[in-house]
Motif scaffolding. Structure first.
Motif, PDB file in Angstrom:
ATOM      1  N   HIS A 102       0.835  -1.204   0.000  1.00  0.00           N
ATOM      2  CA  HIS A 102       0.000   0.000   0.000  1.00  0.00           C
ATOM      3  C   HIS A 102       0.874   1.260   0.000  1.00  0.00           C
ATOM      4  O   HIS A 102       0.637   2.185  -0.777  1.00  0.00           O
ATOM      5  N   ILE A 103       1.883   1.282   0.859  1.00  0.00           N
ATOM      6  CA  ILE A 103       2.744   2.463   0.958  1.00  0.00           C
ATOM      7  C   ILE A 103       3.477   2.723  -0.358  1.00  0.00           C
ATOM      8  O   ILE A 103       3.506   3.845  -0.862  1.00  0.00           O
ATOM      9  N   LEU A 104       4.063   1.676  -0.936  1.00  0.00           N
ATOM     10  CA  LEU A 104       4.863   1.857  -2.151  1.00  0.00           C
ATOM     11  C   LEU A 104       4.037   2.125  -3.402  1.00  0.00           C
ATOM     12  O   LEU A 104       4.471   2.863  -4.288  1.00  0.00           O
ATOM     13  N   LEU A 105       2.852   1.544  -3.484  1.00  0.00           N
ATOM     14  CA  LEU A 105       2.101   1.620  -4.739  1.00  0.00           C
ATOM     15  C   LEU A 105       0.852   2.490  -4.708  1.00  0.00           C
ATOM     16  O   LEU A 105       0.473   3.040  -5.749  1.00  0.00           O
ATOM     17  N   ASP A 106       0.196   2.617  -3.563  1.00  0.00           N
ATOM     18  CA  ASP A 106      -1.130   3.219  -3.571  1.00  0.00           C
ATOM     19  C   ASP A 106      -1.359   4.396  -2.626  1.00  0.00           C
ATOM     20  O   ASP A 106      -2.268   5.183  -2.853  1.00  0.00           O
ATOM     21  N   CYS A 107      -0.624   4.494  -1.558  1.00  0.00           N
ATOM     22  CA  CYS A 107      -0.926   5.482  -0.515  1.00  0.00           C
ATOM     23  C   CYS A 107      -0.827   6.910  -1.062  1.00  0.00           C
ATOM     24  O   CYS A 107       0.221   7.307  -1.580  1.00  0.00           O
ATOM     25  N   PRO A 108      -1.907   7.672  -0.931  1.00  0.00           N
ATOM     26  CA  PRO A 108      -1.875   9.051  -1.435  1.00  0.00           C
ATOM     27  C   PRO A 108      -0.877   9.944  -0.691  1.00  0.00           C
ATOM     28  O   PRO A 108      -0.435  10.955  -1.242  1.00  0.00           O
ATOM     29  N   ARG A 109      -0.482   9.560   0.504  1.00  0.00           N
ATOM     30  CA  ARG A 109       0.492  10.354   1.261  1.00  0.00           C
ATOM     31  C   ARG A 109       1.857  10.371   0.562  1.00  0.00           C
ATOM     32  O   ARG A 109       2.668  11.254   0.809  1.00  0.00           O
ATOM     33  N   TYR A 110       2.116   9.387  -0.293  1.00  0.00           N
ATOM     34  CA  TYR A 110       3.421   9.283  -0.958  1.00  0.00           C
ATOM     35  C   TYR A 110       3.336   9.503  -2.465  1.00  0.00           C
ATOM     36  O   TYR A 110       4.301   9.236  -3.183  1.00  0.00           O
ATOM     37  N   ASN A 111       2.207   9.985  -2.947  1.00  0.00           N
ATOM     38  CA  ASN A 111       2.062  10.233  -4.389  1.00  0.00           C
ATOM     39  C   ASN A 111       3.144  11.168  -4.929  1.00  0.00           C
ATOM     40  O   ASN A 111       3.643  10.970  -6.033  1.00  0.00           O
ATOM     41  N   ALA A 112       3.506  12.162  -4.142  1.00  0.00           N
ATOM     42  CA  ALA A 112       4.506  13.129  -4.600  1.00  0.00           C
ATOM     43  C   ALA A 112       5.880  12.503  -4.802  1.00  0.00           C
ATOM     44  O   ALA A 112       6.708  13.045  -5.528  1.00  0.00           O
ATOM     45  N   HIS A 113       6.128  11.353  -4.177  1.00  0.00           N
ATOM     46  CA  HIS A 113       7.434  10.708  -4.267  1.00  0.00           C
ATOM     47  C   HIS A 113       7.437   9.469  -5.163  1.00  0.00           C
ATOM     48  O   HIS A 113       8.491   8.952  -5.486  1.00  0.00           O
ATOM     49  N   ARG A 114       6.275   9.009  -5.541  1.00  0.00           N
ATOM     50  CA  ARG A 114       6.175   7.766  -6.297  1.00  0.00           C
ATOM     51  C   ARG A 114       6.869   7.849  -7.658  1.00  0.00           C
ATOM     52  O   ARG A 114       7.350   6.854  -8.192  1.00  0.00           O
ATOM     53  N   HIS A 115       6.964   9.027  -8.211  1.00  0.00           N
ATOM     54  CA  HIS A 115       7.630   9.192  -9.503  1.00  0.00           C
ATOM     55  C   HIS A 115       9.093   8.746  -9.444  1.00  0.00           C
ATOM     56  O   HIS A 115       9.673   8.368 -10.456  1.00  0.00           O
ATOM     57  N   ILE A 116       9.693   8.774  -8.261  1.00  0.00           N
ATOM     58  CA  ILE A 116      11.092   8.355  -8.118  1.00  0.00           C
ATOM     59  C   ILE A 116      11.254   6.896  -8.534  1.00  0.00           C
ATOM     60  O   ILE A 116      12.228   6.532  -9.189  1.00  0.00           O
TER      61      ILE A 116
END
Length: 138
Positions: A102-116
């Protein structure tokens, strides 16, 4: 025999036993680990030294976080559910169970960093298995 020889023999024996247990566990774990999602990361054969893809991680903190995610022993809801039932298992975003996936793929709290993940490894950023279960993902 010398002490050095005996140590080497002991290490080789322990590694052989570990590889045998790992191979047996790989065959048996498919059904057992469907709930825990750990089997997808258990793809690297045991070794007494870190494999090359782990040696590339120079930051000790990041190395620790990767290992926590791979083993499921991270301070998140999924871990608390199994080992510390008094702790809240929900993600702060409101998702009912906080997991590495959830944290790595879906959590909206980390959307800003998922592009990395996409920049570093575009082919290996869509599943938890690709991210923490392959050398390219790691």
């Amino acid at each position: 025999p010398t002490l050095t020889f005996m140590r080497r023999q002991s290490k080789e024996s322990a590694l052989a036993a570990w590889k045998e247990a790992w191979s047996k566990n790989r065959r048996d774990e498919t059904e057992r680990n469907r709930q825990r999602d750990f089997s997808v990361t258990n793809t690297f054969e045991p070794s007494l030294k870190p494999p090359p893809h782990f040696r590339r991680i120079l930051n000790r903190r990041i190395y620790g976080l990767v290992l926590q995610c791979r083993t499921g022993h991270a301070f998140i809801g999924e871990y608390y559910q199994r080992f510390v039932p008094t702790e809240d298992i929900a993600c702060p975003c409101g998702f009912p169970l906080q997991t590495c996936k959830h944290i790595l793929l879906d959590c909206p709290r980390y959307n800003a960093h998922r592009h990395i993940l996409n920049v570093i490894s575009p082919r290996h950023s869509s599943t938890i298995k690709d991210i923490v279960g392959t050398s390219d993902g790691i």
